[in-house]
Design an enzyme around this catalytic site. Sequence first.
Site, short mmCIF file in Angstrom:
data_model
loop_
_atom_site.label_atom_id
_atom_site.label_comp_id
_atom_site.label_asym_id
_atom_site.label_seq_id
_atom_site.Cartn_x
_atom_site.Cartn_y
_atom_site.Cartn_z
N GLY A 112 0.74 -1.25 0.00
CA GLY A 112 0.00 0.00 0.00
C GLY A 112 0.77 1.30 0.00
O GLY A 112 0.15 2.36 -0.01
N ILE A 118 -4.38 -0.81 2.74
CA ILE A 118 -5.10 -0.75 1.47
C ILE A 118 -6.54 -0.31 1.73
O ILE A 118 -7.22 -0.89 2.59
CB ILE A 118 -5.13 -2.14 0.79
CG1 ILE A 118 -3.71 -2.66 0.56
CG2 ILE A 118 -5.90 -2.08 -0.52
CD1 ILE A 118 -3.65 -4.12 0.12
N ILE A 159 0.96 6.05 5.16
CA ILE A 159 1.43 5.42 6.39
C ILE A 159 2.36 4.26 6.05
O ILE A 159 3.39 4.07 6.70
CB ILE A 159 0.23 4.94 7.24
CG1 ILE A 159 -0.55 6.14 7.77
CG2 ILE A 159 0.71 4.06 8.40
CD1 ILE A 159 -1.83 5.79 8.51
N TYR A 177 -17.98 9.30 6.00
CA TYR A 177 -17.04 8.19 5.84
C TYR A 177 -17.59 7.09 4.93
O TYR A 177 -16.86 6.26 4.42
CB TYR A 177 -16.65 7.61 7.21
CG TYR A 177 -15.32 6.89 7.17
CD1 TYR A 177 -14.13 7.60 6.99
CD2 TYR A 177 -15.26 5.51 7.30
CE1 TYR A 177 -12.91 6.93 6.93
CE2 TYR A 177 -14.04 4.84 7.25
CZ TYR A 177 -12.87 5.57 7.06
OH TYR A 177 -11.67 4.90 7.01
N TYR A 230 -10.08 2.17 11.21
CA TYR A 230 -10.51 3.49 11.69
C TYR A 230 -11.73 3.30 12.59
O TYR A 230 -12.51 2.35 12.41
CB TYR A 230 -10.82 4.41 10.51
CG TYR A 230 -11.25 5.81 10.94
CD1 TYR A 230 -10.42 6.58 11.75
CD2 TYR A 230 -12.46 6.35 10.53
CE1 TYR A 230 -10.79 7.84 12.16
CE2 TYR A 230 -12.84 7.62 10.93
CZ TYR A 230 -12.00 8.36 11.74
OH TYR A 230 -12.38 9.61 12.15
#
Length: 281
Positions: free
Chosen positions: A15, A95, A22, A160, A150
């Site tokens: 990713g 990802i 990150i 979101y 998250y």
Amino acid sequence: MGYNLLKGKRGIIFGALNDMSIAWKVAEMAHAEGATFTLTNTPVACRMGTLTELSEKCNAEVIPADATSVEDLEAVYARSMEVLGGKIDFVLHSIGMSLNVRKKRVYHDLNYSYLNKTLDISAISFHKLLQVGFKMDAISEWGSVVGLSYVAAQRSFYGYNDMADAKSLLESIARSFGYIYGREKKVRVNTISQSPTMTTAGSGVKGFDGLMDFSERMSPLGNATAEECAGYCLTLFSDFTRKVTMQNLFHDGGFSNVGMSLRAMTQYNKSFDVDDISSLD
């Protein structure tokens, strides 16, 4: 300054796209801590991103692959073990992508074809990554697999969208597969629920700047940065967390346990510091 926390360990990092990622920060820090690893992303991302720069910096081979493809994942594990000289000790799944978010489709008007892609890319790929590694016996005993999540997996967050569903599924997979992987092969599987972070993917969420400001005001320690998240990932890759598995670990400055903070309440009360609210447009 490095501590040789991952000296001698071999990994795969999924990713990394650019220096906002990150995963990019994890790669830099893992390299500094003595790990060797491969980098992988979709062929398109490999062309569009700046992975060559990270590859050269970390002396890490880039393996283009679609994480939703079992065949591609098999190739990633096989090539990584060949290049690194043995089984894999750690894997990062960083990802996530929602076409509904990109196309500005709101949650109560989803395109279900897009939703299926969101779930496949952002969560089911985690199951595929684990299943392929399990069947190939590619991850060493006491190895560690980490996925990034998250808090919207547990709570409703405006804007979101279907990524919240994907994160919920991601965390469920970590628990379900983590039990089997731990029981059968002593491999750890965890997710990290990170503060909102200004990555390429995160910036596509509606109202993301406001979300970051809100969480900053709510968190007693403030938002965790990408670099700080990378450091936390490394602790889960290390031998110091050998008995931590099937967990969703909050790395958010305390946000997940706060109902209302002083800073947030102060800002909220400012909205009443006007005599005639009707004068506001």
